[in-house]
Design a protein around this motif. Structure first.
Motif: not given
Lengths: 157, 518
Positions: A83-90, A93, A127-129
Motif C-alpha cells: 500500500r506504500a507510495e511506490a506502488c500507489q504511483s503505479m 490503490d 519498488c522498481a517493479c
C-alpha cells in the motif's frame, strides 16, 4: 490422549526453552511460535512470561505492538498487497480496491471459506517493479488486474 | 568448457518470474545435454530488464532480458550459450548504458558474483579491506573511515567515523555492532539488494567495525517482509563461519567476531535506531530519548555502533582502496557514492550507484527515462514516506545531503518515487499522515495525536470545509510535529505534507462548484 491445549503448551514450551538463552529472546520466540502454529496461541503468552521472568503485561504489550503477530489463525493463504507510495504511483490503490471486491473482504479479513486472508503491507522492497504483492512466500511484481483475478480464483481452489 | 548462465535470485527478479526461468533453463540444459550450469546471482539493478539472464563468453558477459520462461528454448536455439543474437539480446552487460554510467563501489560485485560463494567473493577483491584492517590499530581503522567522509546512508547522514570513535573510546564489558537493515521506506531496496546479492560485503564491513571499536558480536536487524534476504544472509553467515571469516579468530587473527540475523515483525518505527534497539532487546519498538547515545549506552546498555547496511557495506572498499580514493567522489560534504534507488512510475527503474552531485532532473529524466506510463512527471518523493515531494521546478537540486536540506527535503536512504500527472497531492499528504498514525510508536504526543488530527484536517480540506482555516491548522500542526516529536517519524512526516502543500497548492483547493449565473 492429550487434549489440544496441553499439546499446544508442550510444543510451545519446547520452543521457548530452545530460544530463551538468546540475548533478547522475545521476538524470536514469538516468530517461532507463529511459524509453528500459524498464529501465537494466547495461552502461550503466560508461558513465555514465566520462562523469561517478565510480566504477562510485558509479553502482551510486545505481542500486540507488532503488526505481524496474530492471535488467531489466518486463512489457508495470505495475500499481502503493498500500500506504500511506490506502488500507489503505479495504480496500487485501484488494485487494492479490486482485491477487496474480488475477495469480498476488507483488510485483515479472511474469506468465509477460510481460503485467504488479505493484509496490507508497507513496502516489500520491490519498488522498481510496482505494484507488488506477496502470496504466502511468493513475491509478485508488476501486479495487474488480470493477475489479481487469477490469484483470487486460485486461492479458493 | 562448461558454459555458465546467470539467473538472478534477487527478490525483484523472483517477483518477475526468475525461478521459473531458471527451472526451464535447467530442463533445457538437461534435455539438450549441454555442458552448462546456472549460477543464481544477485541483480544488476535494472529491474525493467528482469529477469535478466546472462551468459559468460570469452568477450565478457552477454545479457538477455526481460526473459520469460517461454523464451528460454528460443534463446538456446539462437545460440544463447555462445552469446548469440535474439530480440532479447542486450549485448555486453558491462556496456549497457545504465551500468556503464555508474560508479559502483559499494555495489561493485552485486549481480556479478554468486552471492553465497566465498571463493567468488575473494576472486572479486573481497576481504581485502578486512585484511588491511587487520594490519592497522583500531584507532587507525576509525581514522580511515573518518577521513573517507562516509556519512550514515540510512538517512541521518551522521559521520560514520565519529560514531565509531565514540564507541572505541567508551569502555564496556561488551560492545555491539548493530546493522540497521530495517529498510521500510517505500522506494528503497538497496539494503535488500546487498543482502541478497553480495552478503559477504556486509559481513566484511561489520567485522571491520567490530575490530575497530572492540565489539565481538554483531546483529543484523532486518524485516520480515524480506524473506529472501534473510535466507541468503543466514546462508552466507554460515559459510563465513566455516571459512574462518567469522568466529573466535577472524581470518586467523586474535580478534573474535560473529553475527546473528534478527527479524522484525512489521513495525516501520523499528527503523529508528533506538526503537530498533528496544526491539532487539525484546520489547515494543518504542523510541528512546537521547541522550544517552547508543554509542554510549546502546544495545543492553552497552556501547553500540548502529549503522545502516549501505554504510557498513561501503567500509570494505574504503579500507581496500584507501580513504582518499573514496573521498575523491562526491561534492561538498557528501563524499563518496550513493546507491540511488529509482522507483515508482518510472521507465527505467532500478539501482544506480553514482557519486553525489547528480541533479534530480538528471536522475529522473535522463537515467530513469521519465514515467513508465509516458505521462509527464508531476512529483518525485525523495527519501521515503518521510521525504519531501519535489516538483519539476526543483529538478536542478543536486543529490547531496545539504542541498536537499536547503530545499526543505532530505535524501534519506536515497529512494526516489516518481509520480505522473495523475497523482493527487492532497491524497498523498493524507497518506503521509495516515501512515504516521498507523506506525507511530505512541511515545510522544505530537506524533501519536498529531498524525490522527492531521488526517482529519486533510479530510476537511478535501471536503472543502473552510479551506483557509484548515491550511492554517495543518501548517501549525506540521510545525508542532516537526519540532515537538521525539524521532524522525513524527518529526519528518511534515516534509511530505508541507512540500505537497507548498509546491502543489492547486491540489489543496478543490475547484469550487460552479454556481450558475442567474
Amino acid at each position: 490422549m492429550q487434549s489440544a491445549s496441553t499439546d499446544i503448551a508442550s510444543r510451545a514450551i519446547g520452543i521457548i526453552d530452545q530460544l530463551k538463552g538468546k540475548e533478547g529472546p522475545l521476538l524470536p520466540i514469538l516468530h517461532e511460535l507463529q511459524d509453528e502454529f500459524g498464529y501465537v496461541p494466547p495461552e502461550t503468552l503466560p508461558l513465555i512470561a514465566q520462562a523469561l521472568n517478565i510480566s504477562r503485561a510485558e509479553v502482551h504489550g510486545v505481542f500486540t505492538f507488532y503488526h505481524d503477530y496474530r492471535d488467531h489463525p489466518a486463512g489457508r493463504h495470505v495475500l499481502k498487497l503493498c500500500r506504500a507510495e511506490a506502488c500507489q504511483s503505479m495504480g496500487g490503490d485501484a488494485l487494492a480496491d479490486r482485491a477487496r471486491q474480488l475477495l469480498g473482504i476488507d483488510w485483515h479479513g479472511t474469506t468465509a471459506d477460510g481460503a485467504v486472508t488479505l493484509e496490507p503491507v508497507y513496502c516489500l522492497g520491490l519498488c522498481a517493479c510496482a505494484p507488488a504483492a506477496m502470496l504466502d512466500d511468493e513475491v509478485i511484481g508488476r501486479l495487474d488486474a488480470e493477475q489479481l483475478e487469477e490469484i483470487a480464483a486460485e486461492v479458493r481452489l | 568448457m562448461t558454459v555458465i548462465f546467470y539467473v538472478p535470485r534477487d527478490s525483484g527478479a523472483l517477483a518477475l518470474g526468475a525461478d521459473k526461468v531458471a527451472r526451464f533453463l535447467q530442463a533445457e540444459i538437461d534435455t539438450r545435454n549441454l555442458d552448462a550450469r546456472i549460477v543464481r546471482n544477485g541483480s544488476r539493478g535494472m529491474y525493467w530488464l528482469e529477469p535478466m539472464v546472462e551468459v559468460d563468453t570469452p568477450n565478457g558477459r552477454i545479457a538477455y532480458g526481460p526473459v520469460k520462461a517461454s523464451d528460454v528454448a528460443a534463446l538456446l536455439d539462437n545460440g544463447m550459450a555462445e552469446g548469440g543474437v535474439h530480440p532479447l539480446w542486450l549485448g555486453l552487460t558491462d556496456h549497457h548504458p545504465f551500468l556503464a554510467k555508474q560508479t559502483r563501489l559499494t555495489f561493485a560485485r552485486c549481480g556479478i558474483t554468486d552471492p553465497v560463494s566465498l571463493e567468488d567473493y575473494r576472486a572479486h577483491d573481497g576481504l581485502k579491506g578486512l585484511e588491511n584492517a587487520l594490519k592497522l590499530t583500531p584507532a587507525e581503522i576509525v581514522a580511515q573511515v573518518t577521513e573517507s567522509g562516509l556519512r550514515g546512508r540510512g538517512g541521518a547522514g551522521f559521520p560514520t567515523g565519529i560514531k565509531w570513535k565514540t564507541v572505541l573510546e567508551t569502555t564496556g564489558s561488551q560492545k555491539y555492532i548493530v546493522c540497521n537493515a530495517d529498510e521500510g521506506d517505500s522506494g528503497t531496496f538497496a539494503d535488500r539488494m546487498i543482502m541478497e546479492g553480495d552478503p559477504f560485503v556486509l559481513i566484511e564491513g561489520m567485522t571491520i567495525a567490530g575490530i575497530a571499536v572492540g565489539a565481538t558480536k554483531g546483529y543484523i536487524y532486518t524485516r520480515s517482509e524480506y524473506p529472501h534476504a534473510i535466507a541468503v544472509m543466514n546462508e552466507a553467515l554460515q559459510i563465513a563461519r566455516e571459512g574462518g571469516v567469522l568466529g573466535p579468530s577472524v581470518l586467523g587473527s586474535a580478534y573474535a567476531f560473529d553475527i546473528e540475523v534478527r527479524v522484525g515483525a512489521g513495525a516501520y518505527v523499528c527503523g529508528e535506531e533506538t526503537a530498533l534497539l528496544e526491539s532487539l532487546e525484546g520489547r515494543r519498538g518504542i523510541v528512546r530519548a537521547k541522550p544517552p547515545l547508543p554509542a554510549h549506552k546502546g544495545l543492553f546498555g552497552k556501547p553500540t555502533v548502529i549503522n545502516n547496511v549501505i554504510s557498513l557495506a561501503s567500509v570494505p572498499v574504503i579500507l581496500d582502496k584507501g580513504a582518499p580514493f573514496y573521498k575523491d567522489f562526491g561534492m561538498g560534504r557528501s563524499r563518496g557514492t550513493i546507491p540511488l534507488q529509482i522507483a515508482g512510475n518510472v521507465k527505467y527503474g532500478g539501482l544506480f550507484e553514482a557519486a553525489f552531485g547528480l541533479t534530480l532532473g538528471e536522475i529522473v529524466d535522463d537515467i530513469g527515462g521519465g514515467t513508465a506510463t509516458g505521462r509527464p512527471v508531476k512529483a518525485v518523493q525523495v527519501g521515503g514516506p518521510l521525504g519531501a515531494y519535489f516538483p519539476r521546478e526543483l529538478f536542478d537540486t543536486p543529490f547531496d545531503y545539504e542541498a536537499f536540506a536547503a530545499k526543505d527535503g532530505l535524501i534519506g536512504h536515497a529512494g526516489l518515487v516518481v509520480f505522473d500527472d495523475s497523482v493527487d497531492m492532497l491524497k498523498q499528504a493524507r497518506f503521509a499522515m495516515e501512515f504516521c498514525a498507523i506506525e507511530s510508536c505512541g511515545k510522544c504526543t505530537p506524533c501519536r495525536i498529531g498524525s490522527t488530527r492531521g488526517v482529519e484536517v486533510v479530510d476537511r480540506l478535501s471536503a472543502n470545509i473552510e479551506p483557509d482555516k484548515q491550511i492554517e491548522v495543518l501548517t501549525d500542526l506540521c510545525n508542532t510535529m516537526k519540532f515537538g516529536s521525539l524521532c524522525a517519524l513524527g518529526g519528518f512526516t511534515p516534509y511530505p505534507v508541507m512540500s505537497a502543500l507548498t509546491h502543489f497548492p492547486e491540489d489543496f483547493r478543490p475547484a469550487p462548484i460552479a454556481v450558475a449565473a442567474e
